[in-house]
Design a protein around this motif. Sequence first.
Motif, PDB file in Angstrom:
ATOM      1  N   ALA A 151       0.834  -1.207   0.000  1.00 50.79           N
ATOM      2  CA  ALA A 151       0.000   0.000   0.000  1.00 50.79           C
ATOM      3  C   ALA A 151       0.866   1.253   0.000  1.00 50.79           C
ATOM      4  CB  ALA A 151      -0.936  -0.013   1.209  1.00 50.79           C
ATOM      5  N   THR A 152       1.914   1.242   0.782  1.00 47.00           N
ATOM      6  CA  THR A 152       2.824   2.389   0.860  1.00 47.00           C
ATOM      7  C   THR A 152       3.532   2.614  -0.473  1.00 47.00           C
ATOM      8  OG1 THR A 152       3.138   1.973   3.222  1.00 47.00           O
ATOM      9  CG2 THR A 152       4.772   3.372   2.136  1.00 47.00           C
ATOM     10  N   LEU A 153       4.060   1.548  -1.052  1.00 46.18           N
ATOM     11  CA  LEU A 153       4.724   1.663  -2.355  1.00 46.18           C
ATOM     12  C   LEU A 153       3.743   2.124  -3.430  1.00 46.18           C
ATOM     13  CD1 LEU A 153       6.920  -1.560  -2.254  1.00 46.18           C
ATOM     14  CD2 LEU A 153       7.755   0.812  -2.255  1.00 46.18           C
ATOM     15  N   GLY A 154       2.526   1.635  -3.366  1.00 46.81           N
ATOM     16  CA  GLY A 154       1.510   2.017  -4.343  1.00 46.81           C
ATOM     17  C   GLY A 154       1.162   3.498  -4.299  1.00 46.81           C
ATOM     18  N   ARG A 155       1.332   4.118  -3.145  1.00 50.79           N
ATOM     19  CA  ARG A 155       1.102   5.565  -3.013  1.00 50.79           C
ATOM     20  C   ARG A 155       2.330   6.368  -3.420  1.00 50.79           C
ATOM     21  NH1 ARG A 155      -0.938   3.714   1.961  1.00 50.79           N
ATOM     22  NH2 ARG A 155       0.891   4.550   3.038  1.00 50.79           N
ATOM     23  N   GLY A 156       3.397   5.660  -3.820  1.00 50.12           N
ATOM     24  CA  GLY A 156       4.625   6.345  -4.213  1.00 50.12           C
ATOM     25  C   GLY A 156       5.470   6.775  -3.034  1.00 50.12           C
ATOM     26  N   GLU A 157       5.201   6.190  -1.871  1.00 51.28           N
ATOM     27  CA  GLU A 157       5.945   6.533  -0.664  1.00 51.28           C
ATOM     28  C   GLU A 157       6.970   5.448  -0.345  1.00 51.28           C
ATOM     29  OE1 GLU A 157       2.933   6.989   2.325  1.00 51.28           O
ATOM     30  OE2 GLU A 157       1.879   8.550   1.188  1.00 51.28           O
ATOM     31  N   THR A 158       7.870   5.759   0.569  1.00 54.30           N
ATOM     32  CA  THR A 158       8.893   4.808   1.004  1.00 54.30           C
ATOM     33  C   THR A 158       8.382   4.078   2.234  1.00 54.30           C
ATOM     34  OG1 THR A 158      10.620   6.241   0.163  1.00 54.30           O
ATOM     35  CG2 THR A 158      11.277   4.613   1.805  1.00 54.30           C
ATOM     36  N   PRO A 159       8.414   2.737   2.213  1.00 56.57           N
ATOM     37  CA  PRO A 159       7.895   1.968   3.342  1.00 56.57           C
ATOM     38  C   PRO A 159       8.681   2.101   4.638  1.00 56.57           C
ATOM     39  CG  PRO A 159       8.050   0.601   1.394  1.00 56.57           C
ATOM     40  CD  PRO A 159       8.748   1.889   1.091  1.00 56.57           C
ATOM     41  N   GLY A 160       9.791   2.734   4.625  1.00 61.31           N
ATOM     42  CA  GLY A 160      10.591   2.856   5.842  1.00 61.31           C
ATOM     43  C   GLY A 160      11.871   2.072   5.703  1.00 61.31           C
ATOM     44  N   GLU A 161      12.502   1.865   6.825  1.00 59.68           N
ATOM     45  CA  GLU A 161      13.775   1.176   6.819  1.00 59.68           C
ATOM     46  C   GLU A 161      13.624  -0.285   6.435  1.00 59.68           C
ATOM     47  OE1 GLU A 161      17.193   1.056   9.892  1.00 59.68           O
ATOM     48  OE2 GLU A 161      16.015   2.874  10.271  1.00 59.68           O
ATOM     49  N   LYS A 162      14.584  -0.759   5.693  1.00 61.93           N
ATOM     50  CA  LYS A 162      14.615  -2.179   5.342  1.00 61.93           C
ATOM     51  C   LYS A 162      15.127  -2.973   6.533  1.00 61.93           C
ATOM     52  CE  LYS A 162      15.091  -1.264   0.526  1.00 61.93           C
ATOM     53  NZ  LYS A 162      15.946  -0.775  -0.462  1.00 61.93           N
ATOM     54  N   ILE A 163      14.621  -4.186   6.668  1.00 60.94           N
ATOM     55  CA  ILE A 163      15.078  -5.073   7.728  1.00 60.94           C
ATOM     56  C   ILE A 163      16.084  -6.024   7.098  1.00 60.94           C
ATOM     57  CG2 ILE A 163      14.411  -6.834   9.403  1.00 60.94           C
ATOM     58  CD1 ILE A 163      11.632  -5.472   9.468  1.00 60.94           C
ATOM     59  N   GLY A 164      17.332  -5.924   7.513  1.00 68.16           N
ATOM     60  CA  GLY A 164      18.402  -6.733   6.937  1.00 68.16           C
ATOM     61  C   GLY A 164      18.576  -8.060   7.643  1.00 68.16           C
ATOM     62  N   GLU A 165      19.375  -8.913   7.037  1.00 69.48           N
ATOM     63  CA  GLU A 165      19.636 -10.264   7.550  1.00 69.48           C
ATOM     64  C   GLU A 165      19.960 -10.283   9.037  1.00 69.48           C
ATOM     65  OE1 GLU A 165      19.499 -13.504   6.439  1.00 69.48           O
ATOM     66  OE2 GLU A 165      18.452 -12.661   4.723  1.00 69.48           O
ATOM     67  N   GLY A 166      20.823  -9.423   9.491  1.00 66.72           N
ATOM     68  CA  GLY A 166      21.247  -9.445  10.883  1.00 66.72           C
ATOM     69  C   GLY A 166      20.243  -8.858  11.855  1.00 66.72           C
ATOM     70  N   GLN A 167      19.110  -8.380  11.354  1.00 61.72           N
ATOM     71  CA  GLN A 167      18.135  -7.715  12.211  1.00 61.72           C
ATOM     72  C   GLN A 167      16.915  -8.567  12.549  1.00 61.72           C
ATOM     73  OE1 GLN A 167      17.906  -4.465   9.308  1.00 61.72           O
ATOM     74  NE2 GLN A 167      18.392  -3.090  10.998  1.00 61.72           N
ATOM     75  N   PHE A 168      16.748  -9.703  11.907  1.00 61.99           N
ATOM     76  CA  PHE A 168      15.524 -10.487  12.094  1.00 61.99           C
ATOM     77  C   PHE A 168      15.311 -10.926  13.532  1.00 61.99           C
ATOM     78  CE2 PHE A 168      16.222 -11.487   7.468  1.00 61.99           C
ATOM     79  CZ  PHE A 168      15.172 -10.711   7.016  1.00 61.99           C
ATOM     80  N   ASP A 169      16.349 -11.389  14.193  1.00 66.50           N
ATOM     81  CA  ASP A 169      16.191 -11.859  15.569  1.00 66.50           C
ATOM     82  C   ASP A 169      15.741 -10.726  16.491  1.00 66.50           C
ATOM     83  OD1 ASP A 169      16.870 -14.434  14.852  1.00 66.50           O
ATOM     84  OD2 ASP A 169      18.935 -14.282  15.552  1.00 66.50           O
ATOM     85  N   ALA A 170      16.311  -9.554  16.327  1.00 70.64           N
ATOM     86  CA  ALA A 170      15.938  -8.416  17.174  1.00 70.64           C
ATOM     87  C   ALA A 170      14.498  -7.983  16.901  1.00 70.64           C
ATOM     88  CB  ALA A 170      16.898  -7.253  16.948  1.00 70.64           C
ATOM     89  N   VAL A 171      14.103  -7.955  15.636  1.00 71.48           N
ATOM     90  CA  VAL A 171      12.728  -7.584  15.285  1.00 71.48           C
ATOM     91  C   VAL A 171      11.756  -8.616  15.857  1.00 71.48           C
ATOM     92  CG1 VAL A 171      11.082  -7.307  13.385  1.00 71.48           C
ATOM     93  CG2 VAL A 171      13.355  -6.274  13.239  1.00 71.48           C
TER      94      VAL A 171
END
Length: 163
Positions: free
Chosen positions: A66-86
């Motif tokens: 939905a965010t991309l469809g509005r032409g907006e940025t969805p926010g920060e990407k979640i990288g490989e090393g971040q999954f456990d913390a998220v």
Amino acid sequence: MTRPELLTALRAGRAELETALAKIPLADWEAERLPGGWSLKDVVGVGTPTYPHLGWWERRVVTMYATLGRGETPGEKIGEGQFDAVNARIYAENRARPLDEVRRDEAQAYADLLALAETAPEADLLDPARFEWLEGRKFAGRIAANTFGHYADHLPDLIALAA
């Protein structure tokens, strides 16, 4: 991957997940018997305003689209090393939620994601240049990774829990 291939894999992965879940009595859903001390409720869970685990990742894709469809940025990407913390943050924020609410909300997140896969324009799903934020990746890959790809990560533990 074409839309029909995506939908076939999505539905097959969901059927496999639901088959495994159906073998686990509801009375066992809150027992902390999975890796990391998680319960089945914690793995399946979804809630508001943030969504734990399977449901959170499913809902994230719907919101991202939905965010991309509005032409907006969805926010920060979640990288490989971040999954456990998220995942740990989501778990902590939502583990006290009632099981019936968790199950209902996760089912709705999946239904919304399935509807997106069924109805989004093919270019949105399959054109790697459609959304610049995805850096040359197809949006269908986000759907795959957060549904049947993610379910497959948890199936061995769910099958063991059902045994």
